[in-house]
Design an enzyme around this catalytic site. Structure first.
Site, PDB file in Angstrom:
ATOM      1  N   ARG A  35      14.040  18.832  -6.938  1.00  0.00           N
ATOM      2  CA  ARG A  35      13.570  19.662  -8.048  1.00  0.00           C
ATOM      3  C   ARG A  35      12.097  19.471  -8.387  1.00  0.00           C
ATOM      4  O   ARG A  35      11.495  20.296  -9.073  1.00  0.00           O
ATOM      5  CB  ARG A  35      14.404  19.378  -9.302  1.00  0.00           C
ATOM      6  CG  ARG A  35      14.165  18.017  -9.903  1.00  0.00           C
ATOM      7  CD  ARG A  35      15.018  17.797 -11.134  1.00  0.00           C
ATOM      8  NE  ARG A  35      14.735  16.489 -11.740  1.00  0.00           N
ATOM      9  CZ  ARG A  35      15.402  16.002 -12.780  1.00  0.00           C
ATOM     10  NH1 ARG A  35      16.388  16.709 -13.309  1.00  0.00           N
ATOM     11  NH2 ARG A  35      15.083  14.828 -13.274  1.00  0.00           N
ATOM     12  N   CYS A  42       9.367   6.820  -6.382  1.00  0.00           N
ATOM     13  CA  CYS A  42       8.749   5.718  -5.641  1.00  0.00           C
ATOM     14  C   CYS A  42       7.421   6.134  -5.036  1.00  0.00           C
ATOM     15  O   CYS A  42       6.385   5.513  -5.275  1.00  0.00           O
ATOM     16  CB  CYS A  42       9.681   5.218  -4.546  1.00  0.00           C
ATOM     17  SG  CYS A  42       8.905   4.033  -3.431  1.00  0.00           S
ATOM     18  N   LYS A  51       0.784   0.278  -5.841  1.00  0.00           N
ATOM     19  CA  LYS A  51       0.191  -0.660  -4.881  1.00  0.00           C
ATOM     20  C   LYS A  51      -1.275  -0.333  -4.628  1.00  0.00           C
ATOM     21  O   LYS A  51      -2.092  -1.227  -4.387  1.00  0.00           O
ATOM     22  CB  LYS A  51       0.971  -0.654  -3.560  1.00  0.00           C
ATOM     23  CG  LYS A  51       2.436  -1.020  -3.713  1.00  0.00           C
ATOM     24  CD  LYS A  51       2.642  -2.255  -4.562  1.00  0.00           C
ATOM     25  CE  LYS A  51       4.039  -2.354  -5.119  1.00  0.00           C
ATOM     26  NZ  LYS A  51       4.328  -1.488  -6.258  1.00  0.00           N
ATOM     27  N   SER A 180       9.460  -8.052 -18.651  1.00  0.00           N
ATOM     28  CA  SER A 180       8.753  -8.804 -17.605  1.00  0.00           C
ATOM     29  C   SER A 180       9.473  -8.750 -16.268  1.00  0.00           C
ATOM     30  O   SER A 180       9.410  -9.675 -15.476  1.00  0.00           O
ATOM     31  CB  SER A 180       8.603 -10.272 -18.032  1.00  0.00           C
ATOM     32  OG  SER A 180       9.847 -10.949 -17.964  1.00  0.00           O
ATOM     33  N   ASP A 310      18.926   4.298  -6.650  1.00  0.00           N
ATOM     34  CA  ASP A 310      18.940   3.844  -8.034  1.00  0.00           C
ATOM     35  C   ASP A 310      20.122   4.411  -8.796  1.00  0.00           C
ATOM     36  O   ASP A 310      20.636   3.772  -9.724  1.00  0.00           O
ATOM     37  CB  ASP A 310      17.645   4.251  -8.738  1.00  0.00           C
ATOM     38  CG  ASP A 310      16.445   3.438  -8.282  1.00  0.00           C
ATOM     39  OD1 ASP A 310      16.642   2.494  -7.488  1.00  0.00           O
ATOM     40  OD2 ASP A 310      15.324   3.753  -8.705  1.00  0.00           O
ATOM     41  N   ALA A 318      13.319   0.694  -3.452  1.00  0.00           N
ATOM     42  CA  ALA A 318      13.224   1.812  -2.518  1.00  0.00           C
ATOM     43  C   ALA A 318      13.858   1.480  -1.177  1.00  0.00           C
ATOM     44  O   ALA A 318      14.569   2.310  -0.588  1.00  0.00           O
ATOM     45  CB  ALA A 318      11.756   2.204  -2.330  1.00  0.00           C
ATOM     46  N   HIS A 444      -0.067 -20.695  14.574  1.00  0.00           N
ATOM     47  CA  HIS A 444      -1.034 -21.440  13.761  1.00  0.00           C
ATOM     48  C   HIS A 444      -2.433 -20.903  14.034  1.00  0.00           C
ATOM     49  O   HIS A 444      -2.770 -20.607  15.178  1.00  0.00           O
ATOM     50  CB  HIS A 444      -0.986 -22.928  14.134  1.00  0.00           C
ATOM     51  CG  HIS A 444      -2.068 -23.744  13.483  1.00  0.00           C
ATOM     52  ND1 HIS A 444      -1.968 -24.182  12.188  1.00  0.00           N
ATOM     53  CD2 HIS A 444      -3.263 -24.184  13.950  1.00  0.00           C
ATOM     54  CE1 HIS A 444      -3.056 -24.870  11.876  1.00  0.00           C
ATOM     55  NE2 HIS A 444      -3.867 -24.886  12.942  1.00  0.00           N
TER      56      HIS A 444
END
Length: 465
Positions: A35, A42, A51, A180, A310, A318, A444
């Site tokens: 819609r 998201c 982000k 929070s 959700d 997401a 490493h």
């Protein structure tokens, strides 16, 4: 005559559009009803644009920390309008990408509001017209919306939801965040890095309450070190708007009532499922606490009707929605190797500074389930790459079953942990034990070495700490 399909998806968010594409890959004729915006909350108003904002905040923080790297720049500053514009452009680019993917996979997209209209039938309303679609399988992926507190309803000017918080016309000098969880803490972190005085009010005894208690404590310490005010066990009793912003009445954990003056308030107190207006009346679909009840394959109590994302309850993530959509569609298609959704194998990420990430059981939850546990910890300060990056604050924590060696959970706080957590997610999905993880060679110098050390530490074998 109604348009006929094998599967209809109502909702084009990360659950719905992924389910539609996977169904098309499996040879189904698929319709997707949306819609508003393909990509859902998201992509358009949540995960992706936030982000982009947080990346800007990170760069701003680094610009004000140049001296520690031997660098200098005069008067670093930002343009709030351009910060928001960049975030919106990122969202728009990805929304266009979703549209392309649906077209590429031959998914038929219908614009409008979709609702169940009888067995195997979906009515799509758009501009006063109704189109009827038919299919034996209907997947509901209508998502959720921000929950509001009585008397503290967002007005878009002084009291914001996540939407207003993402497009500020200017950066407020002070704000108070109610809640929070991941959403509240990400906005608190963003605005703090952009120079605002930030207060966070949480009714629970600790911030990030779904995370491991040890990680929550470290996060609070880090946020307070940055200058945030954190009030836990506290309740917002009311918000009094005025010309300058608002005065927020807060009762702290000791019962003391205070007023906090701020320019803006962000309400981040959870979400409620979009169960209204989608035709659930008269069906056997069950709704509990605003979410549709499903089994591990997305099936509801109504034959041929499924729910994902959700709408189907926590965790509200997401990637959970996308995976749930794939599981649901593959089960509908009759694939043999489909496993029901296991939420303990879904990683959770909070993109604040420092980042927080986790998968599986917390230490307390593992003990509550009767596990005898072995816990490993490795601090960022023991990792060469972290020190070189100037990111020496953080912790990697592992929780193993002491008897079987199963990795029950992993919890992290620090730089880039939202990228690292997938390693432990793979271990959970593959049912690996400490033996396989201990014998894995990690490169490493990398931050990922800490993941190896945290495994070894659970068995008294850590090398570098």
């Amino acid at each position: 005559m109604a348009d006929r399909f094998d599967l209809i998806v109502i909702g084009g968010g990360p659950g719905g559009y992924v389910a539609a594409i996977r169904a098309a890959q499996l040879g189904m004729r698929v319709a997707l009803v949306e819609r508003e915006h393909l990509g859902g909350i998201c992509l358009n108003w949540g995960c992706i644009p936030t982000k982009a904002l947080l990346r800007t905040a990170e760069v701003n923080h680094l610009l004000h920390s140049l001296d520690s790297f031997g660098l200098a720049a005069d008067n670093p500053r930002f343009d709030a309008k351009k910060v928001v514009e960049r975030s919106r452009k990122v969202a728009a680019q990805l929304a266009a990408g979703v549209k392309h993917l649906l077209r590429k996979n031959k998914v038929t997209v219908f614009e409008g509001h979709g609702a169940l209209a009888g067995p195997g039938t979906v009515a799509v309303r758009n501009d006063g017209k109704t189109t009827e679609l038919k299919a034996p399988h209907v997947v509901l992926a209508t998502g959720a919306r921000a929950r509001t507190l009585p008397g503290i309803e967002p007005d878009g000017a002084v009291i914001w939801t996540y939407k207003e918080a993402m497009v500020p016309p200017s950066m407020p000098r002070s704000l108070l965040v109610i809640g929070s969880g991941a959403i509240g803490i990400e906005f608190a972190s963003f605005y703090a890095d952009m120079g605002a005085a930030v207060t966070v009010v949480e009714v629970m005894p600790r911030i990030l309450p779904v995370e491991d208690e040890e990680i929550s404590a470290l996060a609070r310490k880090a946020f307070e070190k940055r200058g945030m005010t954190i009030l836990t066990g506290a309740k917002v009793q009311g918000v009094q708007r005025n010309g300058e912003g608002a005065r927020v009445v807060v009762e702290d954990e000791g019962g003391v009532v205070r007023e906090i003056a701020v320019e803006r308030v962000i309400s981040a107190v959870g979400i409620v499922g979009n169960v209204e207006g989608i035709g659930l009346e008269g069906t056997r679909v069950q709704v509990e606490k605003s979410h549709v009840v499903t089994d591990g394959y997305g099936r509801t109590g109504e034959p041929g009707v499924y729910a994902i994302g959700d709408l189907a309850g926590p965790p509200w993530l997401a990637h959970k929605a996308s995976h749930e959509g794939i599981v649901c569609v593959e089960a509908i298609a009759g694939l043999n190797d489909v496993h029901p959704l296991d939420v303990t194998k879904i990683p959770g990420c909070t993109y604040c500074r420092p980042q927080v990430a986790s998968v599986g059981l917390t230490e307390a939850a593992a003990k509550a389930k009767g596990h005898e546990v072995r816990v490993g910890r490795f601090p960022f300060i023991g990792n060469g790459k972290a020190i070189a990056l100037g990111e020496a604050e953080g912790l990697v924590k592992t929780v193993f079953d002491a008897r079987t060696g199963e990795l029950l959970g992993a919890h992290m706080i620090g730089a880039e942990v939202t990228e690292l957590i997938q390693g432990y997610a793979i271990a959970r999905a593959g049912e690996l034990t400490e033996a396989e993880l201990a014998h894995t060679v990690f490169p490493h110098p990398t931050l990922s070495e800490m993941m190896h050390e945290a495994v070894l530490a659970a068995y008294g074998r850590a090398i570098h700490y």
